[in-house]
Write a protein that holds these residues in place. Structure first.
Motif, PDB file in Angstrom:
ATOM      1  N   GLN B 110     -10.096  -7.319 -43.086  1.00  0.00           N
ATOM      2  CA  GLN B 110      -9.051  -6.414 -43.573  1.00  0.00           C
ATOM      3  C   GLN B 110      -7.752  -6.627 -42.820  1.00  0.00           C
ATOM      4  O   GLN B 110      -6.666  -6.587 -43.401  1.00  0.00           O
ATOM      5  N   ASP B 111      -7.852  -6.865 -41.509  1.00  0.00           N
ATOM      6  CA  ASP B 111      -6.637  -7.119 -40.736  1.00  0.00           C
ATOM      7  C   ASP B 111      -5.943  -8.394 -41.202  1.00  0.00           C
ATOM      8  O   ASP B 111      -4.723  -8.488 -41.207  1.00  0.00           O
ATOM      9  N   TRP B 112      -6.748  -9.364 -41.609  1.00  0.00           N
ATOM     10  CA  TRP B 112      -6.146 -10.612 -42.109  1.00  0.00           C
ATOM     11  C   TRP B 112      -5.475 -10.378 -43.453  1.00  0.00           C
ATOM     12  O   TRP B 112      -4.438 -10.958 -43.734  1.00  0.00           O
ATOM     13  N   ILE B 113      -6.106  -9.537 -44.267  1.00  0.00           N
ATOM     14  CA  ILE B 113      -5.471  -9.227 -45.555  1.00  0.00           C
ATOM     15  C   ILE B 113      -4.143  -8.506 -45.303  1.00  0.00           C
ATOM     16  O   ILE B 113      -3.153  -8.744 -45.982  1.00  0.00           O
ATOM     17  N   THR B 114      -4.148  -7.632 -44.269  1.00  0.00           N
ATOM     18  CA  THR B 114      -2.909  -6.957 -43.876  1.00  0.00           C
ATOM     19  C   THR B 114      -1.837  -7.982 -43.489  1.00  0.00           C
ATOM     20  O   THR B 114      -0.682  -7.870 -43.889  1.00  0.00           O
ATOM     21  N   SER B 115      -2.243  -8.997 -42.742  1.00  0.00           N
ATOM     22  CA  SER B 115      -1.284 -10.035 -42.341  1.00  0.00           C
ATOM     23  C   SER B 115      -0.724 -10.752 -43.563  1.00  0.00           C
ATOM     24  O   SER B 115       0.458 -11.098 -43.602  1.00  0.00           O
ATOM     25  N   LEU B 116      -1.582 -10.936 -44.537  1.00  0.00           N
ATOM     26  CA  LEU B 116      -1.150 -11.587 -45.775  1.00  0.00           C
ATOM     27  C   LEU B 116      -0.073 -10.738 -46.457  1.00  0.00           C
ATOM     28  O   LEU B 116       0.963 -11.233 -46.888  1.00  0.00           O
ATOM     29  N   ARG B 117      -0.341  -9.440 -46.500  1.00  0.00           N
ATOM     30  CA  ARG B 117       0.632  -8.523 -47.096  1.00  0.00           C
ATOM     31  C   ARG B 117       1.959  -8.597 -46.349  1.00  0.00           C
ATOM     32  O   ARG B 117       3.033  -8.669 -46.943  1.00  0.00           O
ATOM     33  N   LYS B 118       1.853  -8.591 -45.025  1.00  0.00           N
ATOM     34  CA  LYS B 118       3.061  -8.672 -44.203  1.00  0.00           C
ATOM     35  C   LYS B 118       3.825  -9.955 -44.507  1.00  0.00           C
ATOM     36  O   LYS B 118       5.037  -9.960 -44.565  1.00  0.00           O
ATOM     37  N   PHE B 119       3.067 -11.026 -44.704  1.00  0.00           N
ATOM     38  CA  PHE B 119       3.682 -12.311 -44.994  1.00  0.00           C
ATOM     39  C   PHE B 119       4.521 -12.235 -46.268  1.00  0.00           C
ATOM     40  O   PHE B 119       5.583 -12.821 -46.374  1.00  0.00           O
ATOM     41  N   PHE B 120       4.007 -11.465 -47.221  1.00  0.00           N
ATOM     42  CA  PHE B 120       4.746 -11.317 -48.477  1.00  0.00           C
ATOM     43  C   PHE B 120       5.859 -10.282 -48.376  1.00  0.00           C
ATOM     44  O   PHE B 120       6.565 -10.017 -49.342  1.00  0.00           O
ATOM     45  N   GLY B 121       5.965  -9.642 -47.207  1.00  0.00           N
ATOM     46  CA  GLY B 121       7.042  -8.675 -47.009  1.00  0.00           C
ATOM     47  C   GLY B 121       6.847  -7.380 -47.761  1.00  0.00           C
ATOM     48  O   GLY B 121       7.811  -6.727 -48.159  1.00  0.00           O
ATOM     49  N   ILE B 122       5.599  -7.000 -47.986  1.00  0.00           N
ATOM     50  CA  ILE B 122       5.325  -5.755 -48.708  1.00  0.00           C
ATOM     51  C   ILE B 122       4.977  -4.657 -47.702  1.00  0.00           C
ATOM     52  O   ILE B 122       4.200  -4.890 -46.778  1.00  0.00           O
ATOM     53  N   THR B 123       5.542  -3.481 -47.889  1.00  0.00           N
ATOM     54  CA  THR B 123       5.286  -2.370 -46.971  1.00  0.00           C
ATOM     55  C   THR B 123       3.922  -1.753 -47.258  1.00  0.00           C
ATOM     56  O   THR B 123       3.485  -1.727 -48.405  1.00  0.00           O
TER      57      THR B 123
END
Lengths: 426, 326
Positions: B110-123
């Motif tokens: 889940q933390d990695w998925i969070t990083s993915l989201r961050k990578f896309f710049g989504i809050t």
């Protein structure tokens, strides 16, 4: 024959106002410079700064948009990120207090009166282009309209009066988001991730420096007087932030050296004081001055012109604009110990913690006559201190130069009793 | 000694956690290839359906053990049930909920998925407080399914198809084997009505797992019955999250970074033990606290990681300032 009549120049109201302000400013600065053991050399920057701004009316920010703020709750990070300068307008001049009296009830707070007085005189060295007024205490909230009537543009920023609930957090976050949007539209600047992060870091660094300097006062031999600290923090109201940072950096180095040399800016038996209550704002540093003239030393404070302005920091988990804005919003609400909130547990805990951390001998609680919320909290704070066995004195004062005799006597007696306690404890 | 303490308190928790999580993820998911086997009593979602797992989630054996007929369950023959429970407890007691924040493969994912989201710049999104209050109860419902359903099975009230009911519903069963190339769990079991229900629940829950944790940090942990199980025993654990309320200014910095939105961490100034049922002991709160000693991680009563002004400034990178022109 040549007419040799002497040219008599009449002083304009503005000149008179300036002269009065300059007199007030220089009087306190002189006392600070000469009435005590040698202040740190780095303090010269601050003495000069106040002289430049308040005696010579030198503008500091002619090239920038100036956003006047009526309370500490207006997020300076956001203003800096939009390439404007925040100027805290809370005023400390007796001259302004008198001018403002005509516009407010006679029992109103001198700080609010003085702030309005400054607007009435319309005599700013840096005139704010826009005024942001958070709805904190009643008197501040209502003075927004008075200032607007004087022809200034005022933006009311809604601020909750409770801070425990989830709703109040959301409400304030929304308020800050709206403020960001409106200010950005008003100034025609877009807020970007990069700029906001930069300003969060810069204000954060200023806070970090303040803490670094402040903790040096934990030493039994404190390197800096409380009154000098108030001047340093007061300078943050209006100074250029990078200049302030540079000056404090130098001051920290000097104070660290003083700690190493075991230099004591007070005396061996000087009682250590925690100062709380209505904010001392230059040049109304009357009470701190009296305390330190009475051979006590202020080692910590819980006021919005000093500690509260710097204490709580922004933390951000993910550096996106929205998250940063939420983090910034929380900083100005959640940790705030302003008495306008319904509960005052946090403020009591904070004062007790300061007394313990800074090994203080007593607390001075000062409220402006007319500063209702501080007057109202007085009783419960006194009770809490009594429970902890911490000596405390409650003083009521205003901006007038009279009543000094009575205040001096009370302060001297309190300091003397603290000294006695200290002696007995040994 | 002071130097070591100082080093730890100023540590970059983010990096430390990233590497430790990566290590544990690889260790558990692929440990089987190295013939590592830590047994079947682990307090994390290391799913046994992955045949290369280096140790199995305790819920899998627990459900089977409790599903014995009651006469067997409450006889000497079931001494093994007790011993495996004690082994589970032993694993848990040492690290407390840090299993969630550092070792659980599902948590790490889940933390990695969070990083993915961050990578896309989504809050990220958050729950509102009322949503939070009602949703947090769900994990206890799952815990009931884990513990009570097998017991009912043993009593003969439920049919055999309810055996391992929670495993059938759990996204761990579907996701964990994928990392060793086994996608066979992505299927609906059409043998009986119950099986259809349970396995399709599993598929939907897994889809939710991916979507949810992309939007909300640690989405699944909020519903995790293991987290609920942990909380029952967390008071006796050796690793403890402590708070000194006197030093807290309630500024909410800790709450801001909390993946699990635990409000008490900022607002409760009375409790000294501040570990709550949703906590994953990731220690982000300690790292984000700007007050000296307000939050600390204790091993029994000895603080090993404390919040400090200096550490905060270093991690926020506000302990230095370089003038940069933009």
């Amino acid at each position: 024959m040549i007419n040799k009549t002497r040219k008599h120049k009449l002083e304009s109201p503005k000149q008179k106002h300036n002269r009065h302000k300059a007199t007030e400013a220089i009087m306190i600065l002189d006392k600070m410079k000469h009435d005590f053991k040698e202040p740190p050399k780095a303090m010269k920057y601050f003495y000069d700064l106040f002289e430049r701004v308040h005696c010579k009316n030198e503008p500091l920010h002619s090239d920038k948009v100036k956003v006047g703020t009526m309370c500490i709750q207006v997020p300076s990070e956001i203003i800096y990120a939009l390439d404007a300068v925040p100027l805290r307008l809370c005023n400390g001049f007796y001259t302004n207090d008198e001018i403002g009296s005509d516009f407010l009830p006679s029992k109103a707070c001198p700080l609010v009166k003085a702030t309005i007085g400054e607007f009435v005189s319309n005599n700013f060295s840096d005139k704010p282009d826009l005024i942001v007024s958070p709805t904190t205490c009643d008197q501040k909230a209502k003075s927004g309209a008075i200032i607007e009537d004087l022809g200034f543009s005022v933006y009311d920023m809604e601020f909750p009066r409770t801070k425990e609930s989830h709703e109040s957090r959301e409400y304030w976050r929304r308020s800050v988001r709206k403020f960001t949007k409106d200010l950005s539209a008003d100034l025609g600047k877009k807020i970007t991730k990069k700029r906001l992060k930069k300003s969060v870091m810069q204000v954060g660094y200023a806070q970090h420096l303040y803490h670094k300097l402040n903790v040096l006062r934990k030493n039994i031999k404190s390197p800096i007087l409380g009154i000098d600290m108030f001047l340093v923090t007061n300078a943050f109201f209006f100074d250029k932030i990078d200049k302030w940072i540079e000056a404090v950096d130098v001051l920290i180095k000097e104070c660290e050296q003083r700690v190493e040399d075991e230099y004591d800016c007070a005396h061996k038996r000087s009682p250590r004081i925690v100062y709380t209550g209505s904010p001392p704002i230059f040049p109304n540093l009357k009470i701190p001055l009296l305390i330190e003239q009475a051979d006590a030393i202020i080692v910590a404070d819980e006021t919005c012109s000093s500690n509260r302005m710097f204490n709580d920091m922004v933390s951000v988990d993910e550096w996106f604009v929205n998250d940063m804005i939420d983090g910034i919003a929380d900083r100005y609400l959640k940790g705030c110990t302003c008495p306008i909130f319904t509960k005052n547990e946090d403020r009591k805990r904070r004062i007790i913690d300061l007394v313990k951390e800074y090994k203080a001998d007593g607390v001075v609680y000062q409220a402006f006559a007319g500063c209702q919320v501080y007057e109202m909290e007085q009783r419960s704070v006194l009770e809490a201190m009594e429970k902890e066995g911490i000596p405390i004195i409650y003083l009521e004062s205003d901006y007038s130069p009279s009543h000094l005799g009575q205040l001096t006597t009370r302060i001297e007696a309190f300091v003397e009793s603290l000294k006695n306690r200290k002696r007995k404890a040994k | 000694m002071n130097k070591i303490k100082n080093f730890i308190n100023h540590a970059d928790l983010r990096k430390f956690r990233f590497w430790l999580q990566l290590f544990f993820f690889v260790f558990f998911i692929y440990g089987g290839y190295l013939a590592i086997d830590l047994g079947r009593e682990l307090p994390i979602f290391a799913c046994g359906y992955n045949h290369e797992i280096a140790g199995t989630c305790y819920f899998m054996p627990l459900q089977h053990q409790l599903a014995r007929p009651w006469e067997t369950l409450f006889s000497v023959a079931s001494i093994g049930v007790l011993t495996s429970f004690f082994v589970f407890l032993l694993w848990f007691i040492v690290f407390n909920k840090a299993w969630c924040g550092y070792a659980c493969p599902m948590g790490t994912l889940q933390d990695w998925i969070t990083s993915l989201r961050k990578f896309f710049g989504i809050t990220y999104s958050t729950y509102t407080q009322p949503q939070y209050e009602s949703l947090k109860k769900i994990k206890y419902i799952f815990l009931i399914i884990v513990i009570v359903f097998p017991l009912l099975l043993g009593l003969g009230i439920l049919d055999g198809e309810w055996r391992g009911a929670f495993c059938d519903m759990c996204p761990g069963r579907i996701i964990t084997p994928m990392f060793v190339g086994d996608f066979s769990q992505w299927s609906i079991d059409f043998s009986t009505k119950t099986a259809i229900f349970l396995s399709s629940f599993g598929i939907v829950f897994t889809a939710l797992f991916f979507v949810g944790s992309f939007i909300k940090k640690r989405f699944f942990c909020f519903f995790c019955p293991m987290s609920a199980m942990h909380y029952i025993f967390s008071d006796v654990a050796l690793l403890r999250l402590k708070k000194d309320g006197d030093k807290c200014t309630k500024c909410g910095d800790c709450y801001n970074v909390c993946d699990m939105q635990i409000k008490d961490i900022a607002d409760d100034v009375k409790s000294t033990n501040i570990l709550r049922d949703d906590c994953i002991l990731c220690l982000k709160c300690v790292a984000a606290c700007p007050e000296d000693d307000a939050l600390h991680l204790d091993l029994v009563n000895y603080p090993i990681f404390k919040s400090t002004k200096g550490g905060f400034a270093k991690r926020m990178e506000i302990d230095r300032w370089e003038k940069k022109d933009d």
